[in-house]
Design a protein around this motif. Structure first.
Motif, PDB file in Angstrom:
ATOM      1  N   PHE A 138      70.957  52.638  93.512  1.00 19.18           N
ATOM      2  CA  PHE A 138      70.495  54.023  93.555  1.00 19.18           C
ATOM      3  C   PHE A 138      69.080  54.139  93.010  1.00 19.18           C
ATOM      4  O   PHE A 138      68.227  54.814  93.592  1.00 19.18           O
ATOM      5  N   ASP A 139      68.812  53.472  91.883  1.00 21.06           N
ATOM      6  CA  ASP A 139      67.486  53.542  91.268  1.00 21.06           C
ATOM      7  C   ASP A 139      66.417  52.891  92.141  1.00 21.06           C
ATOM      8  O   ASP A 139      65.266  53.342  92.163  1.00 21.06           O
ATOM      9  N   GLU A 140      66.775  51.827  92.845  1.00 21.40           N
ATOM     10  CA  GLU A 140      65.801  51.105  93.665  1.00 21.40           C
ATOM     11  C   GLU A 140      65.275  51.967  94.810  1.00 21.40           C
ATOM     12  O   GLU A 140      64.087  51.938  95.131  1.00 21.40           O
ATOM     13  N   ASN A 141      66.165  52.736  95.450  1.00 18.78           N
ATOM     14  CA  ASN A 141      65.745  53.540  96.604  1.00 18.78           C
ATOM     15  C   ASN A 141      66.719  54.700  96.783  1.00 18.78           C
ATOM     16  O   ASN A 141      67.692  54.594  97.521  1.00 18.78           O
ATOM     17  N   GLN A 142      66.436  55.808  96.108  1.00 20.60           N
ATOM     18  CA  GLN A 142      67.337  56.948  96.180  1.00 20.60           C
ATOM     19  C   GLN A 142      67.376  57.551  97.578  1.00 20.60           C
ATOM     20  O   GLN A 142      68.427  57.991  98.050  1.00 20.60           O
ATOM     21  N   ASP A 147      70.362  58.730 102.443  1.00 18.67           N
ATOM     22  CA  ASP A 147      70.395  58.626 103.909  1.00 18.67           C
ATOM     23  C   ASP A 147      71.694  57.955 104.359  1.00 18.67           C
ATOM     24  O   ASP A 147      72.317  58.373 105.344  1.00 18.67           O
ATOM     25  N   GLU A 148      72.098  56.925 103.626  1.00 20.92           N
ATOM     26  CA  GLU A 148      73.345  56.239 103.954  1.00 20.92           C
ATOM     27  C   GLU A 148      74.544  57.168 103.737  1.00 20.92           C
ATOM     28  O   GLU A 148      75.476  57.197 104.541  1.00 20.92           O
ATOM     29  N   LEU A 149      74.501  57.930 102.646  1.00 19.92           N
ATOM     30  CA  LEU A 149      75.569  58.897 102.385  1.00 19.92           C
ATOM     31  C   LEU A 149      75.662  59.912 103.518  1.00 19.92           C
ATOM     32  O   LEU A 149      76.757  60.239 103.986  1.00 19.92           O
TER      33      LEU A 149
END
Length: 228
Positions: A138-142, A147-149
């Motif tokens: 999550f921290d790397e690319n919120q 978008d995946e969610l």
């Protein structure tokens, strides 16, 4: 001035939340709760077997929280107590959870309900290491995370995140206009959405990762963003 404090509901952040509020002395402390959920939190009522989506999610959160030596919602209780201690008004800024649940069930397709139920059930088998891996992701690319969610659970993203963000942003604007300084304790997943919706206001952001790494008795490291 609005301060957004990102939290995780399964971590022991009580002392850090208290220190953030005592240091800033806001006029209002807003919490990501509605009055019904707040009373349930104080009563610690959900002890039986989980019934329904929210109850099952809460059950999974309680199980994970035990691995971190805490109880779900401890950070919200700490925020409410600190608000009282500093003489701040306590504000419930979230939508009524009963309304949210009804909207979610109506918005979800049958396939999404099945996928979501399986995902929630899978939470029963998530351990501390998996939680930490998900936080790192999550921290790397919120943006990619959300978008995946949205691809897999579009109604969940819209109802549980976007619509609640809209409501909380409006609530915070009103509180700031009336009282001047507001500190809001919200789930980390809401922080960036609220930041975007409140981009025209002066903001201070305190992220979950900074709270978790800061000593409880020292100064919490804050990622600060000011907008005029």
């Amino acid at each position: 001035m609005i301060t957004l404090v990102g939290v995780g509901h399964v971590f022991d952040l009580r002392d850090r939340i208290r220190k953030v509020i005592v240091d800033r002395q806001p006029a209002v402390v807003g919490v990501e709760l509605d009055p019904v959920r707040y009373q349930a939190l104080l009563a610690r009522t959900p002890k039986g077997p989980p019934v329904g989506i929210y109850a099952f999610i809460a059950y999974v959160q309680r199980r994970i929280a035990r691995e971190y030596g805490t109880e779900v919602g401890g950070e919200m209780e700490a925020a409410a107590q600190a608000a009282q201690d500093v003489g701040a008004t306590l504000a419930f800024i979230d939508l009524d959870s009963r309304v949210v649940l009804a909207r979610l069930l109506n918005a979800m397709s049958f396939g999404e309900k099945v996928r979501f139920a399986l995902s929630v059930f899978g939470g029963l088998f998530i351990g501390r290491k998996q939680v930490e891996r998900e936080l790192d992701k999550f921290d790397e690319n919120q943006h990619a995370y959300f978008d995946e969610l949205a691809r897999h659970f579009p109604a969940v993203k819209r109802v549980l995140l976007d619509e609640r963000n809209d409501h909380m942003a409006r609530a915070l604007r009103g509180l700031e206009a009336k009282h001047g300084s507001v500190l809001a304790v919200v789930g980390e997943g809401h922080v960036d959405g609220l930041r975007t919706l409140l981009s025209d206001r002066p903001l201070e952001l305190i992220r979950l990762r900074d709270l978790r790494t800061a000593p409880a008795t020292g100064n919490a490291t804050a990622t600060i963003s000011f907008r005029s």
